[in-house]
Design an enzyme around this catalytic site. Structure first.
Site, PDB file in Angstrom:
ATOM      1  N   GLU A   1      -0.082  -5.530 -12.941  1.00 12.47           N
ATOM      2  CA  GLU A   1       0.057  -4.522 -14.433  1.00 12.47           C
ATOM      3  C   GLU A   1       0.037  -5.943 -15.781  1.00 12.47           C
ATOM      4  O   GLU A   1       0.190  -6.928 -14.892  1.00 12.47           O
ATOM      5  CB  GLU A   1       0.984  -4.187 -14.245  1.00 12.47           C
ATOM      6  CG  GLU A   1       2.125  -2.894 -15.145  1.00 12.47           C
ATOM      7  CD  GLU A   1       1.442  -2.181 -16.538  1.00 12.47           C
ATOM      8  OE1 GLU A   1       0.362  -2.781 -16.313  1.00 12.47           O
ATOM      9  OE2 GLU A   1       1.405  -1.656 -16.173  1.00 12.47           O
TER      10      GLU A   1
ATOM     11  N   HIS B   1      -1.889   3.060  -9.543  1.00 11.22           N
ATOM     12  CA  HIS B   1      -1.028   3.310  -8.010  1.00 11.22           C
ATOM     13  C   HIS B   1      -0.494   4.973  -8.500  1.00 11.22           C
ATOM     14  O   HIS B   1      -0.345   5.670  -9.648  1.00 11.22           O
ATOM     15  CB  HIS B   1      -0.459   2.454  -8.730  1.00 11.22           C
ATOM     16  CG  HIS B   1       0.483   2.024  -9.218  1.00 11.22           C
ATOM     17  ND1 HIS B   1       1.556   2.862  -9.721  1.00 11.22           N
ATOM     18  CD2 HIS B   1       0.558   0.819 -10.008  1.00 11.22           C
ATOM     19  CE1 HIS B   1       2.830   2.112 -10.288  1.00 11.22           C
ATOM     20  NE2 HIS B   1       1.535   1.312 -11.312  1.00 11.22           N
TER      21      HIS B   1
END
Length: 279
Positions: free
Chosen positions: A89, A11
């Protein structure tokens, strides 16, 4: 032979990334202005790649990045992005929302190295790897099912063997040590049963790539250093893999890494391109 392409992108930058504060899963921070510029730059870099599927972590920073990448694509502006919690994550427990320096201090107090240290309430590296393994096996199964579906249609062309040569345009040739195998022309060797975009996170991606290399013997670019392999991808760093499954064998994929954490598209973005080894 089942063959699919896998493009994995971290990202874009968030305010917490810039300030070296751990986000994990508990901090759902949006992209910063720089992060949006990075995502747009990654989208332009990948604009000629015809993806058949797009997956993203369901955390906001990844969702915004995936949307920006597809928004710049010549072929896939309307491709549905599927959000998957397996791409989140690593969970950092009590360390989430705190500076990276705090995590390092916790690890030191525990007598452990920071990358492998698990804060209270966090995920172990093995738990993250298990998530990554599960998702990768899901992608392999998806590609096999697509090939079987196409093979069952008499006279039907392969998914990526249409008349438009544009879908075979890959950006790796000018930016990476190895070009996409047989990426030019329209011969049978160029056929992909799927071409998949995945947007995820730094620590997760490092664990995933570690799994591909150590467990599945992924072939790496010749000039890749151990330091590069162990480093976390910069924000919107791009990695590309070709996966082959002989006779649809899900247990023994043949994986080639075409490029790892490629960041040439970030040159003019104005953000730091070099990521910390521990983040």
């Amino acid at each position: 032979m089942v063959r699919f392409g896998l493009t994995v992108v971290r990202h874009g930058e968030t305010r917490y990334n810039k300030d070296k504060i751990l986000q994990g899963q508990g901090v759902d921070e949006p992209l910063s202005a720089t992060g949006f510029r990075q995502a747009d730059a990654a989208g332009l870099f990948l604009s000629n790649v015809k993806f058949t599927h797009a997956f993203s972590s369901d955390l906001l920073r990844a969702k915004q990045t995936a949307a920006a990448i597809l928004g710049k694509n010549r072929f896939c502006k309307d491709l549905e992005i599927k959000y998957d919690a397996r791409l989140r994550e690593r969970k950092y427990g009590v360390a989430e929302g705190r500076p990276l320096a705090d995590l390092k201090a916790m690890a030191k107090d525990a007598g452990e190295q920071c990358p492998s240290f698990t804060p209270s309430g966090g995920e172990t590296l093995d738990e993250v790897r298990e998530r990554a393994k599960d998702f990768f096996e899901f992608l392999c199964q998806l590609a096999v099912e697509l090939e079987q579906k196409e093979h069952g249609k008499p006279g039907a062309p392969g998914r990526s063997s249409g008349t438009s040569g544009e879908q075979f345009v890959f950006p790796w040739t000018n930016h990476c040590s190895e070009a996409e195998p047989s990426s030019e022309g329209s011969g049978s060797s160029t056929v992909l049963d799927a071409n998949i975009l995945v947007v995820s996170h730094g620590a997760y991606m490092r664990n995933w790539i570690g799994y591909l290399v150590s467990d599945l013997n992924c072939t790496l670019p010749a000039n890749l250093t151990k330091s590069q392999l162990s480093s976390v991808s910069p924000n919107t760093g791009v990695s590309h893999f070709i996966i082959k499954l002989e006779n649809g064998n899900l247990l023994k994929p043949i994986i080639t890494c075409v490029c790892l954490n490629q960041d040439s598209h970030l040159v003019d973005v104005g953000a730091e391109c070099v990521a910390s080894k521990v983040f």
